[in-house]
Design a protein around this motif. Structure first.
Motif, PDB file in Angstrom:
ATOM      1  N   UNK A 400      -1.522 -26.020   8.177  1.00  0.00           N
ATOM      2  CA  UNK A 400      -2.588 -25.395   7.393  1.00  0.00           C
ATOM      3  C   UNK A 400      -3.264 -24.262   8.163  1.00  0.00           C
ATOM      4  N   UNK A 401      -2.645 -23.809   9.255  1.00  0.00           N
ATOM      5  CA  UNK A 401      -3.195 -22.699  10.031  1.00  0.00           C
ATOM      6  C   UNK A 401      -2.754 -21.373   9.419  1.00  0.00           C
ATOM      7  N   UNK A 402      -3.503 -20.285   9.665  1.00  0.00           N
ATOM      8  CA  UNK A 402      -3.093 -18.977   9.140  1.00  0.00           C
ATOM      9  C   UNK A 402      -1.699 -18.602   9.640  1.00  0.00           C
ATOM     10  N   UNK A 403      -0.949 -17.914   8.796  1.00  0.00           N
ATOM     11  CA  UNK A 403       0.400 -17.521   9.177  1.00  0.00           C
ATOM     12  C   UNK A 403       0.369 -16.502  10.310  1.00  0.00           C
ATOM     13  N   UNK A 404       1.289 -16.653  11.254  1.00  0.00           N
ATOM     14  CA  UNK A 404       1.382 -15.699  12.356  1.00  0.00           C
ATOM     15  C   UNK A 404       2.211 -14.499  11.918  1.00  0.00           C
ATOM     16  N   UNK A 405       2.057 -13.409  12.636  1.00  0.00           N
ATOM     17  CA  UNK A 405       2.680 -12.143  12.254  1.00  0.00           C
ATOM     18  C   UNK A 405       4.075 -11.998  12.844  1.00  0.00           C
ATOM     19  N   UNK A 406       4.938 -11.325  12.111  1.00  0.00           N
ATOM     20  CA  UNK A 406       6.216 -10.898  12.671  1.00  0.00           C
ATOM     21  C   UNK A 406       5.952  -9.751  13.644  1.00  0.00           C
ATOM     22  N   UNK A 407       6.980  -9.364  14.388  1.00  0.00           N
ATOM     23  CA  UNK A 407       6.809  -8.224  15.295  1.00  0.00           C
ATOM     24  C   UNK A 407       6.424  -6.966  14.524  1.00  0.00           C
ATOM     25  N   UNK A 408       7.074  -6.740  13.384  1.00  0.00           N
ATOM     26  CA  UNK A 408       6.749  -5.551  12.597  1.00  0.00           C
ATOM     27  C   UNK A 408       5.309  -5.607  12.110  1.00  0.00           C
ATOM     28  N   UNK A 409       4.878  -6.795  11.660  1.00  0.00           N
ATOM     29  CA  UNK A 409       3.508  -6.946  11.197  1.00  0.00           C
ATOM     30  C   UNK A 409       2.503  -6.727  12.310  1.00  0.00           C
ATOM     31  N   UNK A 410       2.796  -7.270  13.498  1.00  0.00           N
ATOM     32  CA  UNK A 410       1.884  -7.110  14.629  1.00  0.00           C
ATOM     33  C   UNK A 410       1.776  -5.648  15.043  1.00  0.00           C
ATOM     34  N   UNK A 411       2.913  -4.966  15.152  1.00  0.00           N
ATOM     35  CA  UNK A 411       2.896  -3.556  15.556  1.00  0.00           C
ATOM     36  C   UNK A 411       2.116  -2.718  14.553  1.00  0.00           C
ATOM     37  N   UNK A 412       2.325  -2.999  13.270  1.00  0.00           N
ATOM     38  CA  UNK A 412       1.647  -2.239  12.224  1.00  0.00           C
ATOM     39  C   UNK A 412       0.142  -2.481  12.239  1.00  0.00           C
TER      40      UNK A 412
END
Length: 432
Positions: A400-412
């Motif tokens: 139930x934790x917030x979803x973590x980012x992909x590399x593309x999402x983090x970079x963006x």
């Protein structure tokens, strides 16, 4: 870095490894720096199952491995005791030989190597560390390969990179993270280093490595330990994640000449802070900005800016005079700050509120430039408004934790959080 990519030389396709692309990019950077800034000091640290601090003719390389790589204090002492590299005018040839002699093998001791590099760079505030990797850190200290049901690394690694970012910022060191396209490096975690120190988080194709190195190197740090305080009259209040009342402070850390940060503030809500009423039309309010920072020579500075503005209840006057570029910048920064923490719904709400304000303002603006900026802003915000699922990792339905980012999402999103008003680049347009 042994995976190969196809490139063309003339009309003949050839294959080159990621390491070869990295070597070429670093060699080009060293060559250019030796010509344009021969007094600059450049150190080389590489990592696999061990961490190598590369020496030159004047001192030998040092190798750290085994139990040494799990002791943070030992790693710092090793960095402090290693000689500072002489100017490039004396080390260029040796450095180029070291780069050409690199080979790929073993694990990825990125965590220990990052700590050593930051500790070495801390000798000179304003220094930069560029971490270039094509995989996840997978040794004990800062391991990003072990994940739980929520698709997140173990808590100790998250704490490690958070603390390392704080350490780098406290020493005036800027850290940038450069990942090679087509890899998974957990930039959502590594990005904390760059975010806290005002560095960059970049995913680059092997062909673009040199230009990315150059952009990071050329964006010079002009001050460190920067904090910005906004002071308002008691009739107004600062809005945002960590602000309260009529005073808000941002710990910015390292700043470059193009660094821009934004605040939101407005009338205090009725009934708060001892029934202080909102400012009335015709009154004047003063807003003060205090900038504290440290110059490279170590001197601490204070700059104070004060503006005096008249209050109006005529919305058309305000809307026709809004600086839309600043509104859009603030919206991008604030929404991205929420999204990098997994709060996409809050980020979307923040963006929607600002969108409505900007559309009302555009009714009073005939500027083609404002309309163009607005259309670009809509494209920039699309990942938050319409497609966050494309930038988050899949996780167990039990989490139930917030979803973590992909590399593309983090970079963006890290880039959006720290962006300025420079025009959106072609690469960013293609991403959006």
């Amino acid at each position: 870095m042994s995976i190969t990519s196809q490139v063309l030389e003339g009309k003949q396709p050839i294959y080159r490894s990621r390491l070869q692309f990295v070597q070429e990019a670093v060699l080009q950077s060293v060559q250019k720096l030796s010509e344009t800034q021969p007094h600059m000091r450049v150190g080389l640290i590489t990592f696999n199952n061990q961490v190598t601090l590369h020496g030159c003719e004047e001192f030998t390389s040092r190798f750290l491995w085994g139990a040494e790589l799990i002791d943070s204090e030992y790693l710092k002492e090793a960095a402090f005791s290693f000689p500072s590299p002489p100017p490039l005018s004396r080390t260029r040839d040796c450095l180029q030989r070291e780069i050409l002699g690199l080979s790929e093998s073993g694990a990825t001791a990125l965590g220990p190597a990052s700590l050593v590099a930051i500790a070495m760079a801390s000798r000179q505030p304003g220094s930069k560390v560029i971490i270039c990797t094509d995989g996840k850190a997978n040794t004990d200290l800062g391991n990003l390969e072990v994940e739980g049901i929520d698709a997140r690394p173990c808590l100790s690694s998250t704490i490690f990179y958070h603390d390392l970012g704080e350490y780098a910022a406290s020493q005036g060191v800027t850290v940038s993270v450069l990942a090679i396209e087509g890899t998974d490096c957990r930039l959502d975690e590594l990005g904390r280093l760059a975010d806290r120190t005002s560095g960059k988080v970049v995913i680059a194709s092997p062909h673009e490595l040199y230009s990315e190195f150059e952009e990071i190197i050329e964006n010079r740090t002009i001050a460190t330990h920067c904090s910005v305080t906004l002071l308002l009259p008691t009739t107004l209040c600062v809005k945002g994640e960590r602000e309260a009342g009529n005073r808000g402070t941002r710990e910015v850390g390292n700043v470059a000449s193009d660094t821009e940060i934004t605040f939101q503030f407005g009338a205090r809500e009725h009934g708060s802070q001892g029934e202080v009423s909102a400012p009335v039309a015709g009154a004047r309010v003063s807003v003060q900005l205090q900038l504290r920072y440290r110059q490279k020579d170590g001197h601490s500075m204070l700059r104070v800016l004060t503006a005096d503005r008249e209050v109006t209840n005529d919305s058309s006057v305000v809307l026709s005079d809004l600086f839309l570029a600043i509104i859009q910048l603030n919206s991008s920064q604030a929404s991205a700050a929420l999204a990098v923490r997994g709060r996409f719904q809050d980020a979307k709400s923040e963006g929607e509120t600002q969108r409505q304000l900007m559309e009302r303002a555009l009714e009073y603006s005939r500027s083609a430039e404002d309309k163009l900026i607005y259309s670009k802003w809509l494209k920039t915000m699309d990942p938050i408004h319409n497609s966050p699922q494309n930038y988050t990792r899949k996780q167990s339905i039990l989490s139930d934790t917030p979803q973590s980012l992909t590399d593309m999402g983090a970079a963006l999103l890290y880039s959006m959080k720290n962006r300025n008003r420079r025009p959106i680049s072609l690469k960013e347009k293609q991403q959006h």
